[in-house]
Design a protein around this motif. Structure first.
Motif, PDB file in Angstrom:
ATOM      1  N   ALA A 102       0.835  -1.209   0.000  1.00 60.86           N
ATOM      2  CA  ALA A 102       0.000   0.000   0.000  1.00 60.86           C
ATOM      3  C   ALA A 102       0.868   1.256   0.000  1.00 60.86           C
ATOM      4  CB  ALA A 102      -0.930  -0.010   1.213  1.00 60.86           C
ATOM      5  N   GLN A 103       1.943   1.197   0.770  1.00 69.17           N
ATOM      6  CA  GLN A 103       2.878   2.318   0.848  1.00 69.17           C
ATOM      7  C   GLN A 103       3.534   2.576  -0.522  1.00 69.17           C
ATOM      8  OE1 GLN A 103       5.792   1.821   4.019  1.00 69.17           O
ATOM      9  NE2 GLN A 103       7.355   2.871   2.823  1.00 69.17           N
ATOM     10  N   LEU A 104       3.937   1.525  -1.176  1.00 69.94           N
ATOM     11  CA  LEU A 104       4.589   1.668  -2.472  1.00 69.94           C
ATOM     12  C   LEU A 104       3.613   2.151  -3.543  1.00 69.94           C
ATOM     13  CD1 LEU A 104       6.794  -1.544  -2.342  1.00 69.94           C
ATOM     14  CD2 LEU A 104       7.633   0.814  -2.360  1.00 69.94           C
ATOM     15  N   LEU A 105       2.382   1.619  -3.520  1.00 61.25           N
ATOM     16  CA  LEU A 105       1.378   2.051  -4.487  1.00 61.25           C
ATOM     17  C   LEU A 105       1.013   3.526  -4.282  1.00 61.25           C
ATOM     18  CD1 LEU A 105      -0.964  -1.081  -4.426  1.00 61.25           C
ATOM     19  CD2 LEU A 105       0.365  -0.286  -6.405  1.00 61.25           C
ATOM     20  N   SER A 133       2.767   5.896  -3.082  1.00 62.71           N
ATOM     21  CA  SER A 133       3.855   6.814  -3.404  1.00 62.71           C
ATOM     22  C   SER A 133       4.257   6.764  -4.877  1.00 62.71           C
ATOM     23  CB  SER A 133       5.081   6.475  -2.554  1.00 62.71           C
ATOM     24  OG  SER A 133       5.585   5.194  -2.878  1.00 62.71           O
ATOM     25  N   GLY A 134       3.609   5.900  -5.662  1.00 62.08           N
ATOM     26  CA  GLY A 134       3.952   5.771  -7.070  1.00 62.08           C
ATOM     27  C   GLY A 134       5.171   4.904  -7.331  1.00 62.08           C
ATOM     28  N   ARG A 135       5.680   4.278  -6.283  1.00 62.81           N
ATOM     29  CA  ARG A 135       6.850   3.404  -6.456  1.00 62.81           C
ATOM     30  C   ARG A 135       6.448   1.960  -6.736  1.00 62.81           C
ATOM     31  NH1 ARG A 135       9.754   4.672  -0.944  1.00 62.81           N
ATOM     32  NH2 ARG A 135       7.550   4.719  -0.341  1.00 62.81           N
ATOM     33  N   GLY A 136       5.141   1.720  -6.727  1.00 60.98           N
ATOM     34  CA  GLY A 136       4.595   0.428  -7.118  1.00 60.98           C
ATOM     35  C   GLY A 136       3.399   0.675  -8.016  1.00 60.98           C
ATOM     36  N   ASN A 183      11.147   0.354 -10.491  1.00 60.25           N
ATOM     37  CA  ASN A 183      12.541   0.156 -10.079  1.00 60.25           C
ATOM     38  C   ASN A 183      13.429   1.295 -10.554  1.00 60.25           C
ATOM     39  OD1 ASN A 183      15.002  -0.831  -9.288  1.00 60.25           O
ATOM     40  ND2 ASN A 183      14.950  -2.650 -10.574  1.00 60.25           N
ATOM     41  N   GLN A 184      13.426   2.376  -9.795  1.00 58.98           N
ATOM     42  CA  GLN A 184      14.255   3.523 -10.161  1.00 58.98           C
ATOM     43  C   GLN A 184      15.682   3.384  -9.631  1.00 58.98           C
ATOM     44  OE1 GLN A 184      11.361   6.406  -8.525  1.00 58.98           O
ATOM     45  NE2 GLN A 184      11.149   7.209 -10.599  1.00 58.98           N
ATOM     46  N   THR A 214      14.763   1.531  -2.338  1.00 64.43           N
ATOM     47  CA  THR A 214      13.463   2.163  -2.567  1.00 64.43           C
ATOM     48  C   THR A 214      12.740   2.435  -1.259  1.00 64.43           C
ATOM     49  OG1 THR A 214      13.251   1.062  -4.717  1.00 64.43           O
ATOM     50  CG2 THR A 214      11.213   1.866  -3.693  1.00 64.43           C
ATOM     51  N   LEU A 215      12.871   1.512  -0.299  1.00 64.98           N
ATOM     52  CA  LEU A 215      12.213   1.648   1.001  1.00 64.98           C
ATOM     53  C   LEU A 215      13.052   2.445   2.003  1.00 64.98           C
ATOM     54  CD1 LEU A 215      10.891  -2.025   1.244  1.00 64.98           C
ATOM     55  CD2 LEU A 215       9.481   0.027   0.992  1.00 64.98           C
TER      56      LEU A 215
END
Length: 291
Positions: free
Chosen positions: A88-91, A93-96, A131-132, A203-204
């Motif tokens: 949920a955190q990644l989604l 923030s746009g990182r997932g 994956n930046q 990423t985290l």
């Protein structure tokens, strides 16, 4: 100085075999030789591949071979809430992002995902990491500098499959971080995925552990000892002989007078005399034959 924390994390797809013992023993010796903790985690997030009762069998096998762990055993199947929190955190923030690409499509473009769905705003499907970080190399405590194929390292890899199962990369990073693992000691079959785990750590904004990859045990025909290759389960009767063979494989051979000693005595000697420099640097090794 921070306490060393290592771990052994088998999947319950069958009993432990000699190759599994190498991973367990290598991580155990490294932790105990540094007066550190050694944890056991059961990576049971892929039910279709699991064998009923295998987790209990594995724990009994570890006990039979004197490999006693610290604290309670952690089961990944009980960590779903934590994994969902991270997703949920990644989604958010746009990182997932969600992806509905099929294996057939990805295979048709060469087998490496091309980021097709990351701007489509999908609300269901598999979840991938944007994956930046794209980390393609790391330092291994045994093998030194490791470079990985950039296309593999840079791929937006899956964190949760479309069938609802959590991907290995998400679960292993979450659990290693949450358990405070300071060094991951495991087999060379997991050497390549390490770069993806490094990217997820970055990423985290988490500190990644150190890495140390042990050689794989291979059988006489050159194939890796594995459950898929029907490697026999660890012996329940020749404990001392098997332990002596495993120690020899790891370059930590016992003196002759301990070759048939109880495994507890063999382990005490091996912990006291463990030397990192004696671990073989080969990617794979044949199982030694002891007289």
């Amino acid at each position: 100085m921070n306490t060393y924390v290592g771990r052994f994390a088998p999947s319950p797809s069958g009993p432990l075999h000699f190759g599994s013992l190498i991973a367990a023993l290598g991580s155990y010796l490294r932790a105990r030789s540094l007066q550190g903790q050694w944890l056991v985690r059961i990576e049971d997030v892929d039910p279709p591949r699991e064998m009923a009762g295998a987790a209990d069998i594995i724990l009994r096998q570890l006990e039979r071979y004197g490999l006693e762990w610290d604290g309670s055993v952690r089961y990944q199947s009980q960590q779903s809430e934590r994994y969902e929190q991270l997703l949920a955190q990644l989604l958010a923030s746009g990182r997932g992002y969600y992806c509905d690409c099929t294996r057939k499509r990805i295979s048709a473009i060469g087998g490496i995902y091309d980021g097709h769905c990351h701007n489509l705003g999908l609300t269901q499907g598999a979840i991938r990491l944007r994956n930046q970080a794209q980390i393609s190399h790391f330092n291994d405590g045994l093998l030194g500098h490791i470079d990985t194929e950039y296309s593999f390292a840079a791929e937006d890899f899956i964190l949760k499959r479309r069938d609802g199962l959590y991907a290995y990369q998400l679960a292993v990073v979450a659990d290693d971080h949450d358990q405070g693992i300071t060094e991951v000691v495991r087999g060379n079959d997991l050497l390549e995925p390490t770069v993806r785990q490094c990217s997820l750590y970055q990423t985290l904004s988490w500190q990644a552990p150190q890495w140390l990859h042990l050689p794989l045990a291979i059988n006489p025909d050159g194939n890796k000892l594995s459950k898929q290759n029907h490697a026999p389960a660890l012996s329940e009767s020749e404990l001392s002989h098997t332990m002596a063979s495993a120690l020899a494989f790891l370059g930590q051979a016992l003196p002759t007078e301990l070759a048939s000693a109880p495994v507890a005595e063999q382990l005490r000697y091996a912990v006291t005399h463990f030397q990192l420099a004696r671990l073989p640097q080969q990617r794979q090794r044949p199982v030694p034959t002891l007289a």
